[in-house]
Motif scaffolding. Structure first.
Motif, PDB file in Angstrom:
ATOM      1  N   HIS A   8       0.856  -1.189   0.000  1.00  0.00           N
ATOM      2  CA  HIS A   8       0.000   0.000   0.000  1.00  0.00           C
ATOM      3  C   HIS A   8       0.898   1.248   0.000  1.00  0.00           C
ATOM      4  O   HIS A   8       1.862   1.318   0.774  1.00  0.00           O
ATOM      5  CB  HIS A   8      -0.903  -0.016   1.231  1.00  0.00           C
ATOM      6  CG  HIS A   8      -1.959   1.019   1.215  1.00  0.00           C
ATOM      7  ND1 HIS A   8      -1.728   2.318   1.624  1.00  0.00           N
ATOM      8  CD2 HIS A   8      -3.256   0.962   0.826  1.00  0.00           C
ATOM      9  CE1 HIS A   8      -2.837   3.015   1.497  1.00  0.00           C
ATOM     10  NE2 HIS A   8      -3.784   2.218   1.014  1.00  0.00           N
ATOM     11  N   PRO A   9       0.584   2.234  -0.841  1.00  0.00           N
ATOM     12  CA  PRO A   9       1.479   3.398  -0.959  1.00  0.00           C
ATOM     13  C   PRO A   9       1.617   4.224   0.321  1.00  0.00           C
ATOM     14  O   PRO A   9       2.669   4.822   0.548  1.00  0.00           O
ATOM     15  CB  PRO A   9       0.856   4.230  -2.082  1.00  0.00           C
ATOM     16  CG  PRO A   9      -0.541   3.743  -2.221  1.00  0.00           C
ATOM     17  CD  PRO A   9      -0.559   2.313  -1.748  1.00  0.00           C
ATOM     18  N   VAL A  10       0.610   4.268   1.156  1.00  0.00           N
ATOM     19  CA  VAL A  10       0.674   5.048   2.396  1.00  0.00           C
ATOM     20  C   VAL A  10       0.999   4.150   3.589  1.00  0.00           C
ATOM     21  O   VAL A  10       1.881   4.448   4.393  1.00  0.00           O
ATOM     22  CB  VAL A  10      -0.652   5.811   2.643  1.00  0.00           C
ATOM     23  CG1 VAL A  10      -0.656   6.480   4.004  1.00  0.00           C
ATOM     24  CG2 VAL A  10      -0.898   6.820   1.526  1.00  0.00           C
ATOM     25  N   LEU A  11       0.279   3.054   3.719  1.00  0.00           N
ATOM     26  CA  LEU A  11       0.421   2.199   4.891  1.00  0.00           C
ATOM     27  C   LEU A  11       1.628   1.267   4.812  1.00  0.00           C
ATOM     28  O   LEU A  11       2.215   0.928   5.841  1.00  0.00           O
ATOM     29  CB  LEU A  11      -0.853   1.387   5.099  1.00  0.00           C
ATOM     30  CG  LEU A  11      -2.129   2.220   5.281  1.00  0.00           C
ATOM     31  CD1 LEU A  11      -3.354   1.315   5.326  1.00  0.00           C
ATOM     32  CD2 LEU A  11      -2.045   3.095   6.508  1.00  0.00           C
ATOM     33  N   GLY A  12       2.003   0.860   3.620  1.00  0.00           N
ATOM     34  CA  GLY A  12       3.122  -0.065   3.448  1.00  0.00           C
ATOM     35  C   GLY A  12       4.405   0.412   4.102  1.00  0.00           C
ATOM     36  O   GLY A  12       5.023  -0.336   4.878  1.00  0.00           O
ATOM     37  N   PRO A  13       4.841   1.643   3.832  1.00  0.00           N
ATOM     38  CA  PRO A  13       6.083   2.109   4.454  1.00  0.00           C
ATOM     39  C   PRO A  13       6.024   2.136   5.988  1.00  0.00           C
ATOM     40  O   PRO A  13       7.024   1.854   6.658  1.00  0.00           O
ATOM     41  CB  PRO A  13       6.264   3.522   3.894  1.00  0.00           C
ATOM     42  CG  PRO A  13       5.526   3.508   2.592  1.00  0.00           C
ATOM     43  CD  PRO A  13       4.348   2.591   2.824  1.00  0.00           C
ATOM     44  N   ILE A  14       4.875   2.436   6.537  1.00  0.00           N
ATOM     45  CA  ILE A  14       4.737   2.476   7.997  1.00  0.00           C
ATOM     46  C   ILE A  14       4.859   1.062   8.561  1.00  0.00           C
ATOM     47  O   ILE A  14       5.647   0.799   9.475  1.00  0.00           O
ATOM     48  CB  ILE A  14       3.403   3.121   8.410  1.00  0.00           C
ATOM     49  CG1 ILE A  14       3.394   4.595   7.977  1.00  0.00           C
ATOM     50  CG2 ILE A  14       3.167   2.986   9.920  1.00  0.00           C
ATOM     51  CD1 ILE A  14       2.039   5.242   8.016  1.00  0.00           C
TER      52      ILE A  14
ATOM     53  N   ALA B 104       3.062   4.021  20.749  1.00  0.00           N
ATOM     54  CA  ALA B 104       4.521   3.932  20.793  1.00  0.00           C
ATOM     55  C   ALA B 104       5.148   4.004  19.401  1.00  0.00           C
ATOM     56  O   ALA B 104       6.308   4.406  19.275  1.00  0.00           O
ATOM     57  CB  ALA B 104       4.938   2.637  21.487  1.00  0.00           C
ATOM     58  N   ALA B 105       4.404   3.653  18.386  1.00  0.00           N
ATOM     59  CA  ALA B 105       4.957   3.660  17.029  1.00  0.00           C
ATOM     60  C   ALA B 105       5.475   5.044  16.651  1.00  0.00           C
ATOM     61  O   ALA B 105       6.494   5.168  15.968  1.00  0.00           O
ATOM     62  CB  ALA B 105       3.910   3.187  16.029  1.00  0.00           C
ATOM     63  N   GLY B 106       4.783   6.073  17.072  1.00  0.00           N
ATOM     64  CA  GLY B 106       5.237   7.428  16.815  1.00  0.00           C
ATOM     65  C   GLY B 106       4.850   8.006  15.476  1.00  0.00           C
ATOM     66  O   GLY B 106       4.699   9.209  15.346  1.00  0.00           O
ATOM     67  N   ASP B 107       4.694   7.165  14.465  1.00  0.00           N
ATOM     68  CA  ASP B 107       4.359   7.675  13.130  1.00  0.00           C
ATOM     69  C   ASP B 107       2.956   7.285  12.671  1.00  0.00           C
ATOM     70  O   ASP B 107       2.599   7.487  11.518  1.00  0.00           O
ATOM     71  CB  ASP B 107       5.390   7.245  12.097  1.00  0.00           C
ATOM     72  CG  ASP B 107       5.572   5.735  12.021  1.00  0.00           C
ATOM     73  OD1 ASP B 107       4.991   5.012  12.863  1.00  0.00           O
ATOM     74  OD2 ASP B 107       6.310   5.276  11.132  1.00  0.00           O
ATOM     75  N   VAL B 108       2.154   6.743  13.567  1.00  0.00           N
ATOM     76  CA  VAL B 108       0.763   6.420  13.245  1.00  0.00           C
ATOM     77  C   VAL B 108      -0.053   7.686  13.473  1.00  0.00           C
ATOM     78  O   VAL B 108       0.009   8.295  14.542  1.00  0.00           O
ATOM     79  CB  VAL B 108       0.233   5.264  14.108  1.00  0.00           C
ATOM     80  CG1 VAL B 108      -1.245   5.021  13.844  1.00  0.00           C
ATOM     81  CG2 VAL B 108       1.041   3.999  13.854  1.00  0.00           C
TER      82      VAL B 108
END
Length: 138
Positions: A28-34, A77-81
């Motif tokens: 997924h272009p947005v969720l994949g990198p996360i 805790a992920a910080g980037d969600v």
């Protein structure tokens, strides 16, 4: 006339949906990198993540023991969600679930996913809300 009862989900149903869903998440272009940033990109890392998430859903849907994590703590805790990530996650989850299961089972599962997603989104929104500002409820 009453609605027919929803046929119960099985372990195999849950495993099938989880595997299909995360195959799509990875690209997924947005969720994949996360996700790739937190889970990793190796097959073994993804198998472990999918097994853990499978245990989460089996506990939530089938009341099976085996999951003892804290999804809110993990998301915070992920910080980037970000709150904006929940809509595409839920949309993709709904699409995959309806592709893998009959509509009654898919509807029941995605209804629960939306409820859980709302709670997680509110927690993430609260975390990112400026100090002293009024929370947005709903």
């Amino acid at each position: 006339m009453t609605d027919a009862p929803v046929a119960p989900l099985t372990d195999a149903d849950i495993d099938r949906v989880v595997l299909a869903f995360y195959a799509e998440i990875r690209v997924h272009p947005v969720l994949g990198p996360i996700f790739n940033g937190h889970v990793g990109t190796g097959a073994e890392e993804w198998r472990a993540h999918e097994a853990k998430i499978g245990r989460f859903w089996k506990k939530a849907l089938l009341q099976q023991p085996g999951y003892d994590g804290n999804p809110m703590a993990v998301h915070l805790a992920a910080g980037d969600v970000r709150p904006a990530h929940f809509d595409p996650w839920l949309e993709l989850f709904e699409t995959v679930t309806h592709r893998q299961l009959p509509a009654p089972q898919a509807d029941a599962w995605t209804t629960l996913a939306h409820r859980i997603g709302r709670g997680l989104r509110l927690g993430v929104e609260d975390r990112h809300r400026p100090k002293g500002s009024v929370p947005q409820l709903g």
